[in-house]
Design a protein around this motif. Structure first.
Motif, PDB file in Angstrom:
ATOM      1  N   ALA A 410       5.094   7.624  -5.178  1.00  0.00           N
ATOM      2  CA  ALA A 410       6.037   7.554  -6.297  1.00  0.00           C
ATOM      3  C   ALA A 410       5.445   8.052  -7.604  1.00  0.00           C
ATOM      4  N   ASN A 414       7.675   8.391 -10.875  1.00  0.00           N
ATOM      5  CA  ASN A 414       7.759   7.122 -11.583  1.00  0.00           C
ATOM      6  C   ASN A 414       6.501   6.874 -12.415  1.00  0.00           C
ATOM      7  N   TYR A 494      12.803   2.221  -5.686  1.00  0.00           N
ATOM      8  CA  TYR A 494      11.620   2.733  -4.996  1.00  0.00           C
ATOM      9  C   TYR A 494      11.129   1.809  -3.886  1.00  0.00           C
TER      10      TYR A 494
END
Length: 812
Positions: A410, A414, A494
């Motif tokens: 991620a 992110n 996520y």
């Protein structure tokens, strides 16, 4: 005091008159010592005895362990669960952990004249006791004796016998042994060293006995060199009294995922023993059955209660509790409210004798260990499938796994993932969902690796979709982080969460059916619920064990594995250049960088593997005979061709993006390069493994008009792997290694012909296929071997010709 009161209450059930129940198998009478011939109780259990009352009383007298067994516990079913409680470093290559179960078996203590035998009881083969065949079933399933010893004395009131149980735990008994036959061979175990084997502790609780004992083995090759030629391990033996009132079993159905127990019914009307399975589940009965029938949510008589381990850090306790109680949503679908409860560990004042070892308590244990894992085992009554107790185990270093995975999968999308100090909100949510996953196992649910394929891949880039439906319909899938989401996909979720399949499965397994008086009577209703969801991929089950179904794979996301892996690799390519910055810490070395980079390579390998499974893959949709359509269908030709195109581009082309010099210059570059080469070679070996090729040959015969043929696949791979040959270009070291692997894999099949190693392969078309591919490649190499000026490339191609000649027996 509390424990003794509970013990006395439990014992009262069995102690009326202190009469031993009638033995199941009558035996010929033999002379037996009179009680007057035995030692007095006080001579055996002396004033120095350290005693603990419970299911039956345990006594330590010196180094001897005595069991004082009430006669009313003779012939009662008890579950003997053997676990490893402590192991040496490196034992089992890291695949065996403290808490691993060794064996689980039902035993009965049986009096045989002056002896007490512990017999192992099986409930796999069954028959109605009133049926004529019952005697035959009993005779052909004679119960073995696990342990036998003489009665040492009787209690003063003659309600209990005292035996010396030391030999059961100090000798090597295979049925409770912690070292498997394979590990004995691997470590060259010679024998048990009794001088260094002993009983460490014995604790008795109202419904179970817990024994810990150390076993030390002499071994020529122990897992660690500094172990002085020995392997010592701590074993835990749990002896649990099974319920007198048996739960009604529920028949399993392969279309809904449950852990199961095998049974054989010799009273079946079929012209054979009827083999079937029952599911493992807790017994939940509504307090108000009439309200339950009306569709109201009703609390169960006995809810499932999990206590947190006192060792659980305070900051993580709320997440653990949420993970446990998340399942109440699923139980509400089954008509129950407050069915599962999470509690803090009781204080000394609340329960001075609280112990995670007590079978009345299910505990989420927090283990200070470097093991990076969490598990959700349970103890099950094999007679009915009733789950009696469960201990979820969270190993502290599992935090490390999720910290790393979040950064790798991620980090490109992110900002919160771009640090090794993952913010508490994110790491807490991950822990919550891990606990929920493990509790799911403890409720009876296995992995459902097919669940993730129910969602369109691109839907995982949608904030609205993922926040509502999660990453997969089931928390029991391995779908830990949303690697499909791309930079700019704002607001997406996520972390996995519970989904609609979980509610469906819990309702199917736990819905109380008061009108059904047997498991068979439930089947019509259970089948109806399955058929109502038939055809909807959200409610399909697949365990992922076959390795042939691309829609049923661990860590896969979405219904299009090629697209999902392309998204995942695109993110990895953005992460690699940033790893030095994200993992570095002033005053420290680059160990974290090396670890994260290594695990990133494993992620890349996983994405490649997801795509490979499409080639020669077979979709499995579990069905019964009353449902239309096929159970097994080959992956469409178009998808298989796309998969090979992807592999030629992403797996078999040198991954320059992984060879970041800024990064490799800070870690062991040679090890990293060797690992990348190994990944590529393994991917090729996986693609060309025999079961895949056999499926493709079979599909060629059965679906001739719409099939990606095995010869087409081999041609596409050959032209991809040897693209430099066909385009007159020089090869780099990675490609040369991959091309050698191609020849070696093909040649290995021909070597089987010479060595007669595998008749299954020898009789298949694989031999002809590989010989033909090698001959075609040799011809192409011979024509083009001098087409480039790069000397090492020419040497390499000539070497391949020599290797092919050696494999095919061709004279140079």
């Amino acid at each position: 005091m509390i424990k003794k009161m509970l013990f006395l209450g439990a014992l009262a059930i069995f102690s009326v008159g202190c009469k031993s129940p009638k033995p199941i198998t009558q035996q010929a009478p033999k002379p037996e010592k009179n009680k007057s011939d035995l030692k007095e109780y006080s001579q055996v259990i002396t004033s120095e005895a350290k005693s603990d009352e419970g299911l039956f009383t345990t006594h330590f007298v010196g180094d001897k362990l005595y069991f004082e067994i009430p006669v009313n516990l003779f012939d009662k079913d008890m579950l003997l669960v053997s676990r490893i409680a402590g192991i040496p470093s490196g034992f089992g290559g890291g695949y065996v952990n403290a808490g691993s179960k060794v064996n689980e078996q039902v035993v009965r203590w049986v009096k045989r004249n002056g002896n007490i035998d512990m017999k192992v009881i099986s409930f796999e083969n069954q028959s109605d006791e009133e049926s004529p065949i019952y005697k035959s079933v009993q005779a052909n399933n004679f119960f073995p004796i696990l342990f036998s010893t003489e009665i040492k004395t009787w209690s003063k009131d003659s309600c209990s016998v005292v035996i010396d149980a030391s030999g059961l735990f100090e000798n090597e008994v295979d049925a409770i042994n912690g070292i498997s036959a394979n590990l004995r061979k691997r470590y060259k175990v010679k024998k048990l060293d009794k001088s260094r084997s002993y009983i460490e502790s014995a604790n008795s609780y109202p419904e179970n006995i817990e024994i810990k004992h150390v076993m030390t083995y002499e071994a020529d090759s122990p897992p660690e060199r500094d172990q002085a030629g020995t392997i010592s391990m701590l074993l835990n033996q749990s002896m649990i009294l099974l319920p007198e009132n048996k739960m009604q079993p529920r028949l399993a159905d392969p279309r809904v995922g449950w852990f199961t127990i095998n049974k054989y019914d010799y009273n079946s009307e079929e012209l054979k023993a009827d083999d079937y399975e029952i599911i493992r589940r807790w017994q939940l009965v509504p307090k108000d059955i009439e309200a339950y029938k009306r569709g109201e949510l009703v609390e169960p008589v006995d809810p499932i209660v999990y206590y947190l381990d006192p060792a659980t850090p305070e900051k993580w306790r709320p997440y653990f509790k949420q993970g446990i109680e998340d399942w109440n949503v699923a139980f509400e679908a089954a008509g129950f409210k407050n069915a599962i409860i999470a509690k803090d560990p009781p204080s000394k004042e609340e329960d001075p004798e609280f112990s995670p070892e007590d079978v009345r308590y299910s505990v989420v244990r927090y283990v200070a260990s470097t093991t990076r894992n969490a598990v959700g085992p349970s103890v099950t009554d094999p007679r009915t499938g009733e789950i009696i107790e469960s201990d979820i185990i969270w190993y502290h270093n599992h935090l490390r796994s999720y910290r790393n995975r979040f950064m790798i999968e991620a980090g490109a999308q992110n900002p919160n993932a771009r640090t090794l100090n993952t913010p508490e909100a994110e790491i807490g949510e991950m822990m919550r969902m891990v606990i929920a996953h493990e509790v799911g196992h403890a409720l009876g649910l296995p992995h459902n690796m097919k669940a993730s394929s129910a969602y369109p891949t691109d839907s995982l880039r949608s904030a609205e979709f993922t926040q509502k439906y999660g990453l997969t319909p089931s928390i029991m899938d391995y779908a830990r982080v949303n690697y499909v989401a791309q930079p700019g996909d704002d607001g997406v979720r996520y972390i996995r969460m519970m989904g609609p399949y979980d509610l469906y499965a819990i309702n199917w397994g736990y819905r109380y059916l008061p009108e059904a008086n047997s498991a068979r009577e439930e089947k019509e209703t259970l089948d109806k619920w399955i058929l109502e969801k038939a055809g909807d991929p959200v409610y399909e089950f697949g365990n992922g064990y076959s390795g042939a179904d691309p829609q049923s794979q661990r860590e896969s996301l979405g219904d299009d594995q090629v697209k999902a892996s392309a998204y995942g690799i695109a993110n990895l390519k953005k992460v690699v250049p940033n790893l030095v910055e994200w993992t570095s810490k002033d005053g420290y070395g680059y160990d974290d960088l090396a670890e994260v980079y290594r695990e990133l390579g494993y992620m890349w390998r996983g994405y490649i593997s997801h795509v490979i499974t499409n080639v020669g893959g077979v979709y499995e949709t579990r069905k019964t005979a009353d449902q239309s359509g096929l159970v097994y269908e080959p992956v469409p030709e178009k998808i298989q061709k796309q998969a090979v195109e992807f592999l030629n581009k992403e797996a078999f082309t040198t991954p320059d993006w992984m060879l970041n010099q800024k990064l490799l210059g800070r870690i062991d570059a040679s090890e990293a390069i060797d690992r990348i080469q190994g990944f590529q070679s393994k991917a090729l070996e996986n693609l060309l493994e025999k079961d895949r090729l056999k499926r493709m040959v079979l599909n060629n015969e059965m679906n001739a008009n719409d099939t990606y043929t095995v010869t087409e696949m081999m041609k596409d791979i050959r032209e991809g792997v040897f693209s430099e040959l066909y385009n007159s270009q020089e090869t780099d070291a990675y490609r040369r290694n991959l091309q050698r692997s191609f020849v070696d894999v093909a040649a290995s099949y021909l070597n089987e012909l010479e060595e007669r190693k595998n008749d299954e392969v020898l009789k298949s078309d694989i031999m002809a296929l590989m010989r033909g591919e090698l001959n075609k490649l040799r011809s192409d190499l011979s024509k083009r071997k001098n087409s480039v000026n790069h000397e090492l490339t020419r040497y390499h191609w000539k070497d391949l010709i020599a290797r092919i000649d050696l494999a095919t027996g061709t004279d140079a």
